[in-house]
Write an enzyme that holds these catalytic residues in place. Structure first.
Site, short mmCIF file in Angstrom:
data_model
loop_
_atom_site.label_atom_id
_atom_site.label_comp_id
_atom_site.label_asym_id
_atom_site.label_seq_id
_atom_site.Cartn_x
_atom_site.Cartn_y
_atom_site.Cartn_z
N CYS A 131 -49.61 62.34 -17.49
CA CYS A 131 -48.65 63.41 -17.84
C CYS A 131 -47.27 63.19 -17.24
O CYS A 131 -46.25 63.38 -17.92
CB CYS A 131 -49.20 64.77 -17.40
SG CYS A 131 -50.04 64.76 -15.82
N HIS A 238 -44.47 69.98 -15.03
CA HIS A 238 -44.08 69.01 -14.00
C HIS A 238 -42.56 68.87 -14.02
O HIS A 238 -41.93 68.85 -15.10
CB HIS A 238 -44.68 67.63 -14.30
CG HIS A 238 -46.18 67.56 -14.14
ND1 HIS A 238 -46.94 68.55 -13.56
CD2 HIS A 238 -47.06 66.57 -14.47
CE1 HIS A 238 -48.22 68.18 -13.56
NE2 HIS A 238 -48.31 66.99 -14.11
N1 LIG Z 1 -54.37 68.65 -16.74
C1 LIG Z 1 -53.43 67.75 -17.06
O1 LIG Z 1 -52.20 67.96 -16.88
C2 LIG Z 1 -53.80 66.46 -17.66
C3 LIG Z 1 -52.80 65.71 -18.23
C4 LIG Z 1 -53.10 64.48 -18.79
C5 LIG Z 1 -54.39 64.04 -18.77
N2 LIG Z 1 -55.37 64.77 -18.20
C6 LIG Z 1 -56.71 64.23 -18.23
O2 LIG Z 1 -57.54 64.98 -19.10
C7 LIG Z 1 -58.88 65.01 -18.60
C8 LIG Z 1 -59.37 66.44 -18.47
O3 LIG Z 1 -58.46 67.18 -17.70
P1 LIG Z 1 -58.49 68.76 -17.66
O4 LIG Z 1 -57.28 69.11 -16.88
O5 LIG Z 1 -58.68 69.36 -19.01
O6 LIG Z 1 -59.84 69.03 -16.79
P2 LIG Z 1 -60.80 70.30 -16.75
O7 LIG Z 1 -60.05 71.53 -17.04
O8 LIG Z 1 -61.54 70.19 -15.48
O9 LIG Z 1 -61.84 70.07 -17.99
C9 LIG Z 1 -62.78 69.05 -17.98
C10 LIG Z 1 -63.52 69.02 -19.33
O10 LIG Z 1 -64.38 67.89 -19.35
C11 LIG Z 1 -65.71 68.32 -19.67
N3 LIG Z 1 -66.69 67.47 -19.01
C12 LIG Z 1 -66.83 67.23 -17.69
N4 LIG Z 1 -67.89 66.41 -17.47
C13 LIG Z 1 -68.43 66.14 -18.68
C14 LIG Z 1 -69.54 65.38 -19.14
N5 LIG Z 1 -70.30 64.70 -18.29
N6 LIG Z 1 -69.79 65.35 -20.47
C15 LIG Z 1 -69.02 66.02 -21.33
N7 LIG Z 1 -67.96 66.77 -20.98
C16 LIG Z 1 -67.67 66.83 -19.67
C17 LIG Z 1 -65.76 69.74 -19.18
O11 LIG Z 1 -66.83 70.42 -19.83
P3 LIG Z 1 -67.62 71.65 -19.12
O12 LIG Z 1 -66.77 72.85 -19.36
O13 LIG Z 1 -68.90 71.71 -19.89
O14 LIG Z 1 -67.79 71.30 -17.69
C18 LIG Z 1 -64.38 70.23 -19.60
O15 LIG Z 1 -64.37 70.53 -20.98
C19 LIG Z 1 -58.84 64.21 -17.31
O16 LIG Z 1 -59.18 62.86 -17.64
C20 LIG Z 1 -57.41 64.27 -16.88
O17 LIG Z 1 -57.02 63.18 -16.09
C21 LIG Z 1 -55.10 65.98 -17.66
#
Ligand SMILES: NC(=O)c1ccc[n+]([C@@H]2O[C@H](COP(=O)([O-])OP(=O)(O)OC[C@H]3O[C@@H](n4cnc5c(N)ncnc54)[C@H](OP(=O)(O)O)[C@@H]3O)[C@@H](O)[C@H]2O)c1
Length: 331
Positions: A131, A238
């Protein structure tokens, strides 16, 4: 118009939910949505385009049982490592938000305003950058193209939502005195110069990602870059101080003009009237906002920028959906 089956892997997460919202807003032609998440969420319902879809547990069997055109991944690096190749093998184009594939030489790392040409038609996996890198390169690309950048110094002020729902909760609960669960120290009333893990050279992995991903996206391994990435008690958005040194003499005025003429950028820079971008005021916007454009008087040819964007939108969901739109448009 052709319609597509789209899977969102991590559909219940911070980024996954925003992906669904952005797909709806931009009227992407989705005929069927498959929201994948972990076993914890399976069986629950998600609303999309006025219809309810059941959340599917992410298993190899459940992937192979469906014909998916596009899979937007946002469930962390280990999930991407295991499942992205399975989706790709089944014929889906995977657009992955995790760090898993970004630095693989054969995997395109794409910001559509900057390097859409990197998207190869045959590639099964496309990586969405970090990001903090996305918003930086949107501002840097036109300047590098026009003037030639020699060196970049990044200092970031990153929102807690960048660490997902648990990061968001650490700030929300920390206000009421709760101990942190996601961050190593309380984030409320604090700033933490620590995003992702520390590496042997003293940098953090987030800082290394910004350095390496910037070089890959701008297609220039000679760029000299350093970074300090910091978590601040802000929910969304950010902010980045970017110090740029050019190869030849360049003025702040020339930089402002170049940025004003770039799609996806909004220049907010009128200090006399107190105009500059701030994350709280600009949350939930898709553009990259630039202000505080001024000469760096300590070097021969340098300019300072202040760059703000919503990390969940342009930093993640919107960028991924723009990649998908670009592929559809090219077909
Ligand atoms: N937040 C940001 O600004 C941002 C920006 C760019 C990239 N990212 C990337 O995007 C990804 C997710 O970030 P987030 O911020 O959305 O995290 P988050 O809010 O913690 O959400 C994680 C998601 O992944 C799912 N998940 C976790 N373990 C899993 C598994 N074993 N099988 C299937 N689904 C699973 C969760 O499902 P459950 O609800 O069932 O647990 C939830 O839907 C990360 O790789 C992060 O680095 C984030």
């Amino acid at each position: 118009m052709k319609q597509y089956t789209v899977a969102v892997v991590g559909a219940t997460g911070m980024v996954g939910r925003k992906m669904l919202q952005v797909l709806e807003e931009r009227k992407v032609p989705v005929i069927e949505l498959v929201p994948f998440a972990s076993k914890r969420s399976a069986g629950g319902k998600i609303k999309f385009n006025g219809k309810e879809f059941e959340i599917v547990e992410l298993t190899e069997e459940n992937v192979r049982a469906r014909k998916i055109d596009f899979a937007l991944f946002s469930a962390g690096a280990s999930v991407s490592k295991q499942f992205a190749p399975i989706f790709a093998e089944c014929g889906a184009v995977v657009i992955d938000n995790s760090s898993q594939w970004r630095m693989e030489p054969n995997i395109p790392l794409v910001v559509p305003e900057v390097n859409p040409h990197a998207i190869k038609k045959e590639s099964g996996i496309i990586a969405n950058p970090n990001c903090s890198t996305i918003q930086a390169v949107v501002a840097l690309a036109p300047l590098h193209r026009k003037f030639g950048i020699k060196r970049i110094v990044y200092s970031t002020y990153q929102a807690v939502s960048g660490a997902g729902l648990s990061g968001y909760n650490d700030l929300a609960d920390g206000i009421n005195g709760a101990a942190p669960k996601k961050f190593p120290l309380p984030i409320f009333g604090n700033v933490l110069p620590h995003i992702d893990v520390f590496l042997p050279n003293g940098y953090t992995k987030e800082e290394e990602k910004m350095i390496n991903e910037t070089r890959k996206i701008l297609g220039d391994q000679t760029l000299r870059i350093t970074a300090t990435t910091v978590r601040v008690p802000v929910y969304y958005g950010h902010s980045e101080s970017i110090n740029i040194e050019f190869k030849t003499p360049v003025t702040a005025k020339q930089v402002r003009e170049a940025l004003e003429n770039t799609k996806g950028i909004v220049v907010m820079d009128d200090t006399e009237k107190g105009v500059y971008p701030t994350p709280r005021e600009l949350a939930d916007r898709d553009e990259v906002f630039v202000g505080r454009i001024r000469q760096d008087e300590s070097v021969e040819s340098g300019v300072n920028l202040w760059v703000v964007a919503d990390n969940i939108r342009k930093g993640a969901a919107t960028n991924a959906v723009q990649i998908l739109e670009h592929i559809i448009a090219e077909r």
